[in-house]
Design a protein around this motif. Structure first.
Motif: not given
Length: 753
Positions: A211-216, A241-248, A278-281, A284-288
């Motif tokens: 299991v590979v977990t990508s970085r937030t 990013g949107p919803l106070k999230g982060g892009w990678l 391309v990753r966005w989360e 609050d970690g609900r959406w990814m």
């Protein structure tokens, strides 16, 4: 309303024995910045409540990446991750209405103990800054020739290992030739390896799970980093990013083909690979949401009429092109309501493999495309004094391929001698459902986790039922015991339904696995584990028609050595090149040991595996013989140490027993005057043992832009000649070894934002 703790129904994170380690932090209201007292903070198996100042300290947490859930009345749940020693600053967003959170006594289910985080991968000697190649140093993982791609775990085939990125199955783990895995290290948070005994959450495979977990991406400001090495360049950016999230965002491309072409090197083939993520989360970690893709290309570089190119005769090859591409797009949603947690992950993708050549004015090749639509959904809730998890794991796939080649021998045509064109299009639905119940006893010191998984395989129109159970005990002095027993099934490959074989029934394969494990954490930085396992393998796909070419002359998988193993590694990508039936059987057993130091000036581990794996093909006789990746002894020693604040040096020593091979017993001249080999006993001989010493040196500079790291990762520094295969003279009277990689430097500079 009252806020009461939630533990087992929320998390599905690894739980191991622990010493005194902690994660601290503060929880505040996102709008006002005021402390949130009485919030539940659950990290791994441990929990705590925030005090009047919103502060918390969660002690006794294990090593590795840990899932974090924070819940408070009137606020949205927060999902995140942390490691030992982290200090978190969490802002909770208000939620309309009230939310009663119910306490469930117990711990989260136990998980895989083998893990590597980004820093360990980045500094591991011999891994070349690569995610999945770093796993080759873990116990239970077979060594593949030339470092070619593929994870063969506990005596199973590489095709039986499942690899997931953020819950999405990855179809192709490595770029061409195992040069690099599908994802750069800078985008990875952690990799965990479960060589066997996988949960009912995972199916359609006989082997283990990686299991590979990508970085937030960090959310405070935009940062840019990258890497430049001898073979590729990579760039990575992260920011809000949107919803106070982060892009990678990350991208990488090799340029070995460009160097070859510019320097006019005398080589025949030019490889090129590229990948992107391309990753966005949400905050609050609900959406990814994640999109990742890989692209490989291999082509003729020089004039094919130049018979001296690289020592390879290409005078009869007018064209050659190989491409392999895949992409995946997935969205994950997770939430907590009362004592129930929900996770939903739909994904869609495309896989495309195209290999074409013109040999002696005849076009040959294969083009295979798969479009998968997948859905994973999991619901966990409190039930009967424990935790019940139920879920769905399935989807639909559209398979299309066309082939133009001389087909393999089959019952319809035992001696094919003409090039045949054929095509296939098929929609297949695979559906898996599972249920798993965890109970805890003796003050949460004992966990019993039975589970049941049911699958329907569309290709074989086959229903399977897999019961599994895990028992986990915590003993004094930070010692844990784990016992597992389970049944596993895997579907056949689409290439086994080549139209040239006519209408046929091809069932999937099956395995029964049992394992007993012991683990102890010593102090705050060391751990030791031992696992004994046994696997019974049934209905394995094996060659059912003998090839006209003798086995010892690379006439089948049982030839062993380089070509026999290569067929196993490309099985899922290209197919078996043979007519197979699910009539094989086998067994595997072994003992895995690992002693590891996780933190401190010196870090590393010593891993030893004694493992045996045998197969039986009833077409070739009733006797069992070693599997082509049977390696009785495997020893790996990895260590790195910091020298001052700027230098780090490390090394890796690796030893494995040589792979088995089928010898040539004799040879004779046939009626046409050609020499024909006579096979010796199947896989009765072995190549010489493998030994390799790797060295790595890192030098860092801290700058406002980030940390610059210059690395020298030199594999096989003593330039040992390790035989990986055998070639014979024309009359088979003389043999010579095909040696593995010579001294191989990986040199580069990396900017870590």
């Amino acid at each position: 309303m009252r806020s009461i703790a939630v533990v087992a129904v929320i998390l599905a994170a690894p739980t191991v024995a622990h010493a005194e380690r902690a994660v601290t932090g503060t929880v505040v209201d996102d709008a006002s910045g005021m402390p949130v007292p009485g919030a539940l903070v659950a990290i791994g198996a441990a929990e705590a409540a925030t005090d009047d100042d919103g502060k918390f300290r969660v002690a006794d947490v294990p090593f590795g990446r840990l899932e974090v859930v924070i819940i408070a009345d009137g606020y949205q749940a927060y999902f995140g991750s942390a490691r030992v020693g982290a200090s978190l600053a969490v802002r909770l967003a208000p939620e309309s209405g009230t939310n009663e959170v119910i306490h469930v006594s117990g711990r989260v289910p136990a998980g895989p103990p083998l893990h590597l985080d980004t820093e360990q991968i980045r500094t591991q000697p011999g891994a070349g800054n690569d995610v999945l190649r770093a796993l080759q140093s873990m116990p239970g993982v077979a060594r593949t020739p030339f470092g070619l791609g593929g994870l063969a775990l506990r005596g199973t085939a590489p095709r039986d290992t499942k690899v997931y990125l953020d819950g999405i199955e990855v179809p192709l783990l490595y770029h061409f030739g195992g040069i690099a895995s599908f994802m750069p290290t800078g985008a990875v948070d952690q990799v965990t390896l479960e060589p066997g005994g996988a949960s009912v959450r995972y199916g359609r495979g006989l082997g283990g799970v990686a299991v590979v977990t990508s970085r937030t991406g960090r959310r405070d400001r935009w940062r840019v980093g990258g890497e430049v090495s001898l073979i590729h360049a990579a760039a990575i950016a992260e920011g809000p990013g949107p919803l106070k999230g982060g892009w990678l965002i990350a991208a990488r491309r090799s340029y070995f083909d460009a160097i070859e072409e510019a320097a006019q090197l005398d080589l025949t083939l030019a490889p090129r690979y590229a990948d992107a993520q391309v990753r966005w989360e949400s905050g609050d970690g609900r959406w990814m949401a994640i999109l990742f893709a890989s692209d490989d290309k291999l082509r003729l570089l020089r004039d094919p009429n130049d018979t001296g190119a690289g020592g390879v005769d290409t005078s009869n090859v007018k064209s050659f092109l190989y491409t392999s591409r895949f992409a995946r797009l997935g969205v994950r949603y997770r939430a907590v309501r009362g004592a129930t947690s929900v996770t939903v992950l739909p994904s869609i993708g495309v896989d495309d493999v195209n290999a074409r050549a013109n040999h002696e004015d005849i076009d040959k090749g294969m083009h295979k495309t798969t479009v998968p639509l997948s859905l994973r959904a999991d619901v966990a809730t409190a039930l009967a004094g424990g935790t019940l998890s139920v879920g769905f794991d399935g989807g639909w796939q559209r398979h299309t391929y066309d082939m133009v080649n001389t087909p393999p021998p089959s019952p319809m045509d035992p001696s094919p001698d003409m090039v045949v064109s054929r095509s296939l299009t098929r929609w297949v639905a695979d559906a898996g459902v599972y249920a798993e119940q965890s109970w805890f006893f003796a003050n949460d010191k004992i966990e019993i986790r039975p589970g049941l998984r049911g699958d329907h395989f569309g290709l074989s129109d086959q229903w399977t039922l897999d019961p599994r159970i895990v028992i986990h005990e915590e003993l004094p002095h930070s010692i844990t015991l784990t016992q597992s027993l389970g049944r596993y099934h895997a579907p056949p490959l689409v290439t086994d339904f080549d139209p040239i074989f006519g209408e046929r029934v091809m069932l999937g394969s099956a395995a029964t696995q049992v394992a007993v494990g012991f683990k102890s954490i010593i102090g705050d930085d060391k751990e030791f584990s031992a696992t004994a396992y046994y696997q019974d393998l049934r209905e394995l796909p094996v060659d059912a028609i003998s090839s006209a070419t003798p086995t010892s002359a690379n006439g089948g998988t049982e030839s062993g050595g380089l070509l026999g193993i290569s067929r196993e590694l490309v099985d899922t990508q290209f197919g078996s090149y043979s007519y197979r039936e699910a009539i094989g059987s086998g067994y595997a057993y072994g003992l895995e040991l690992i002693a590891r130091r996780n933190v401190g000036s010196w870090t590393g581990w010593v891993a030893y595996t004694y493992g045996r794996s045998h197969r039986k093909n009833p077409i070739k006789g009733d006797a069992f013989h070693p599997y082509v990746l049977d390696q009785p002894h495997s020893l790996t020693v990895v260590g790195t140490t910091a020298i001052g604040k700027k230098w780090r040096i490390g090394g890796r020593v690796r030893y494995t027993t040589g792979n088995p091979m089928t010898p040539v017993a004799a040879a004779y001249l046939d009626a046409s005057g050609d020499w024909v080999a006579v096979d010796g006993p199947l896989l009765s001989k072995r190549l010489p043992d493998f030994f390799q010493l790797d060295l790595r040196v890192d030098r860092t500079w801290k700058r406002p832009s980030g940390t610059w790291n210059l690395y020298f990762d030199i594999q096989n520094i003593i330039n040992r000649k390790n035989p990986e295969g055998v070639t014979y003279s024309g009359d088979f009277s003389q043999k010579s070894y095909t040696n593995g990689l010579p001294i191989f430097p990986s040199i580069g500079v990396e900017l870590i934002p």
